[in-house]
Design an enzyme around this catalytic site. Structure first.
Site, mmCIF file in Angstrom:
data_model
loop_
_atom_site.group_PDB
_atom_site.id
_atom_site.type_symbol
_atom_site.label_atom_id
_atom_site.label_comp_id
_atom_site.label_asym_id
_atom_site.label_seq_id
_atom_site.Cartn_x
_atom_site.Cartn_y
_atom_site.Cartn_z
ATOM 1 N N TYR A 1 -1.390 -0.714 10.834
ATOM 2 C CA TYR A 1 -1.651 -1.071 9.431
ATOM 3 C C TYR A 1 -0.407 -0.782 8.590
ATOM 4 C CZ TYR A 1 -3.831 -1.143 4.797
ATOM 5 O OH TYR A 1 -4.136 -1.413 3.483
ATOM 6 N N SER B 1 0.860 -1.190 0.000
ATOM 7 C CA SER B 1 0.000 0.000 0.000
ATOM 8 C C SER B 1 0.895 1.238 0.000
ATOM 9 C CB SER B 1 -0.846 -0.015 1.285
ATOM 10 O OG SER B 1 -1.531 1.205 1.451
HETATM 11 P P1 NDP Z 1 -11.892 -5.439 0.852
HETATM 12 O O1 NDP Z 1 -12.253 -5.261 2.289
HETATM 13 O O2 NDP Z 1 -12.927 -5.178 -0.168
HETATM 14 O O3 NDP Z 1 -11.309 -6.893 0.607
HETATM 15 C C1 NDP Z 1 -10.535 -7.564 1.564
HETATM 16 C C2 NDP Z 1 -10.507 -9.005 1.180
HETATM 17 O O4 NDP Z 1 -9.689 -9.713 2.123
HETATM 18 C C3 NDP Z 1 -11.879 -9.636 1.183
HETATM 19 O O5 NDP Z 1 -12.003 -10.496 0.077
HETATM 20 C C4 NDP Z 1 -11.879 -10.439 2.466
HETATM 21 O O6 NDP Z 1 -12.686 -11.598 2.308
HETATM 22 C C5 NDP Z 1 -10.410 -10.839 2.560
HETATM 23 N N1 NDP Z 1 -10.044 -11.223 3.914
HETATM 24 C C6 NDP Z 1 -10.044 -10.480 5.032
HETATM 25 N N2 NDP Z 1 -9.694 -11.233 6.084
HETATM 26 C C7 NDP Z 1 -9.475 -12.491 5.602
HETATM 27 C C8 NDP Z 1 -9.109 -13.722 6.182
HETATM 28 N N3 NDP Z 1 -8.890 -13.843 7.512
HETATM 29 N N4 NDP Z 1 -8.984 -14.802 5.393
HETATM 30 C C9 NDP Z 1 -9.219 -14.703 4.072
HETATM 31 N N5 NDP Z 1 -9.563 -13.572 3.460
HETATM 32 C C10 NDP Z 1 -9.691 -12.480 4.219
HETATM 33 O O7 NDP Z 1 -10.635 -4.488 0.645
HETATM 34 P P2 NDP Z 1 -9.596 -4.347 -0.578
HETATM 35 O O8 NDP Z 1 -10.030 -5.103 -1.744
HETATM 36 O O9 NDP Z 1 -9.332 -2.902 -0.711
HETATM 37 O O10 NDP Z 1 -8.293 -5.005 0.068
HETATM 38 C C11 NDP Z 1 -7.466 -5.902 -0.639
HETATM 39 C C12 NDP Z 1 -6.021 -5.605 -0.286
HETATM 40 O O11 NDP Z 1 -5.653 -4.344 -0.812
HETATM 41 C C13 NDP Z 1 -5.725 -5.549 1.209
HETATM 42 O O12 NDP Z 1 -4.502 -6.208 1.462
HETATM 43 C C14 NDP Z 1 -5.584 -4.068 1.469
HETATM 44 O O13 NDP Z 1 -4.779 -3.810 2.583
HETATM 45 C C15 NDP Z 1 -4.941 -3.616 0.172
HETATM 46 N N6 NDP Z 1 -5.029 -2.195 -0.143
HETATM 47 C C16 NDP Z 1 -6.250 -1.607 -0.348
HETATM 48 C C17 NDP Z 1 -6.323 -0.247 -0.601
HETATM 49 C C18 NDP Z 1 -7.630 0.456 -0.750
HETATM 50 O O14 NDP Z 1 -7.642 1.698 -0.702
HETATM 51 N N7 NDP Z 1 -8.737 -0.239 -0.937
HETATM 52 C C19 NDP Z 1 -5.106 0.560 -0.726
HETATM 53 C C20 NDP Z 1 -3.895 -0.167 -0.531
HETATM 54 C C21 NDP Z 1 -3.855 -1.502 -0.262
HETATM 55 P P3 NDP Z 1 -13.603 -12.278 3.433
HETATM 56 O O15 NDP Z 1 -14.073 -11.193 4.352
HETATM 57 O O16 NDP Z 1 -14.689 -12.919 2.621
HETATM 58 O O17 NDP Z 1 -12.713 -13.293 4.100
#
Ligand code: NDP
Length: 248
Positions: free
Chosen positions: A156, A143
């Site tokens: 984070y 990120s």
């Molecule tokens: P979302 O919250 O939409 O997606 C997060 C995903 O992670 C979901 O599919 C969730 O699925 C999964 N997840 C969370 N906990 C678990 C777990 N214990 N086991 C398996 N899966 C898990 O957010 P984003 O799509 O934005 O996030 C994706 C990545 O991008 C993250 O690493 C985030 O830190 C990173 N990121 C995002 C930014 C943004 O602005 N959106 C900027 C920079 C980085 P479920 O709950 O079904 O398990």
């Protein structure tokens, strides 16, 4: 014309929403075979159904990335179904912002377990298969928070700095196996990510910021496509990008 990604097998953790979902849909449209891992099976099954309806191939495997055995099962299922793994996208993540003095220690634990240990478990699960193949590509999601520390973002940010350190170590260690490694560090992208913040003050600040700047998750999907569609002797190690409107 045959797409560079035709028949590539791509495992995506955090494939039930946001960046993972957008990437699954984008890469499937380019002919890749997609294996989704996350906890919400119903959400992933709906994405799989959409991909199949378009003539693509996809599989959903319920996975909690904090359990290394479940992450191994995700990779094993990909190999059993499609015979190999070309790309492992360690994308599952959690952002729960709050000042350290709020002592939300359970949230610190969750972020460390999902963002750092989940990424390591993904690497551990896929490395033997990629070593055997003598090819493969590991993409870890950091990120802008992995480049800059912000107040209330301390833990984070620490997890996202860790993802970059792990990725650079991995890059240096896997030369003998012909593997590629990429860190992708996005800025504010419009997903469910901020919805998990429980601290009211931090949530308001982040939501205001996202409303003013956040861009579509397709931007991330295109970055992943760029990295993996390069010729095999080109290793894109790091992509850092932001919304044009993002000052930080
Ligand atoms: P979302 O919250 O939409 O997606 C997060 C995903 O992670 C979901 O599919 C969730 O699925 C999964 N997840 C969370 N906990 C678990 C777990 N214990 N086991 C398996 N899966 C898990 O957010 P984003 O799509 O934005 O996030 C994706 C990545 O991008 C993250 O690493 C985030 O830190 C990173 N990121 C995002 C930014 C943004 O602005 N959106 C900027 C920079 C980085 P479920 O709950 O079904 O398990």
């Amino acid at each position: 014309m045959r797409d560079t990604l035709t028949d590539h097998v791509i495992v995506i953790t955090g494939g039930s929403s946001g960046l993972g979902e957008a990437t699954a849909r984008h890469l499937a449209a380019h002919g890749a075979r997609i294996v989704l891992g996350a906890r919400r099976l119903d959400r992933m099954q709906a994405i799989v159904a959409d991909i199949q309806a378009e003539g693509g191939k996809a599989l959903a495997v319920q996975t909690d990335v904090t359990d290394r055995h479940q992450v191994q099962n995700l990779v094993d299922r990909a190999v059993a179904e499609f015979g190999r793994v070309d790309v492992m996208l360690n994308n599952a993540g959690l952002m729960q912002q709050s000042a350290l003095e709020k002592r939300k220690i359970d949230e610190w634990d969750n972020m460390i377990d999902i963002n750092i240990k989940g990424t390591l478990y993904g690497i551990a699960a896929v490395l033997p298969q990629m070593q055997k193949q003598k090819s493969g590509h590991v993409i870890n999601v950091s990120s802008v928070a992995g480049h800059k520390v912000t107040p209330a973002g301390t833990v984070y940010c620490a997890t996202k700095y860790a993802v970059r350190a792990i990725s650079e170590g991995l890059r240096q260690e896997v030369k003998d196996y012909n593997l590629r490694t990429t860190i992708i560090s996005p800025g504010a992208i419009d997903t469910e990510l901020p919805s998990h913040i429980t601290d009211a003050q931090a949530a308001q600040a982040i939501n205001d910021f996202y409303r003013s700047a956040a861009i579509s998750a397709d931007s991330f999907a295109r970055a992943v496509y760029f990295a993996i569609s390069q010729p095999a002797d080109v290793d894109i190690n790091e992509i850092l990008y932001r919304p044009t409107a993002q000052p930080l």
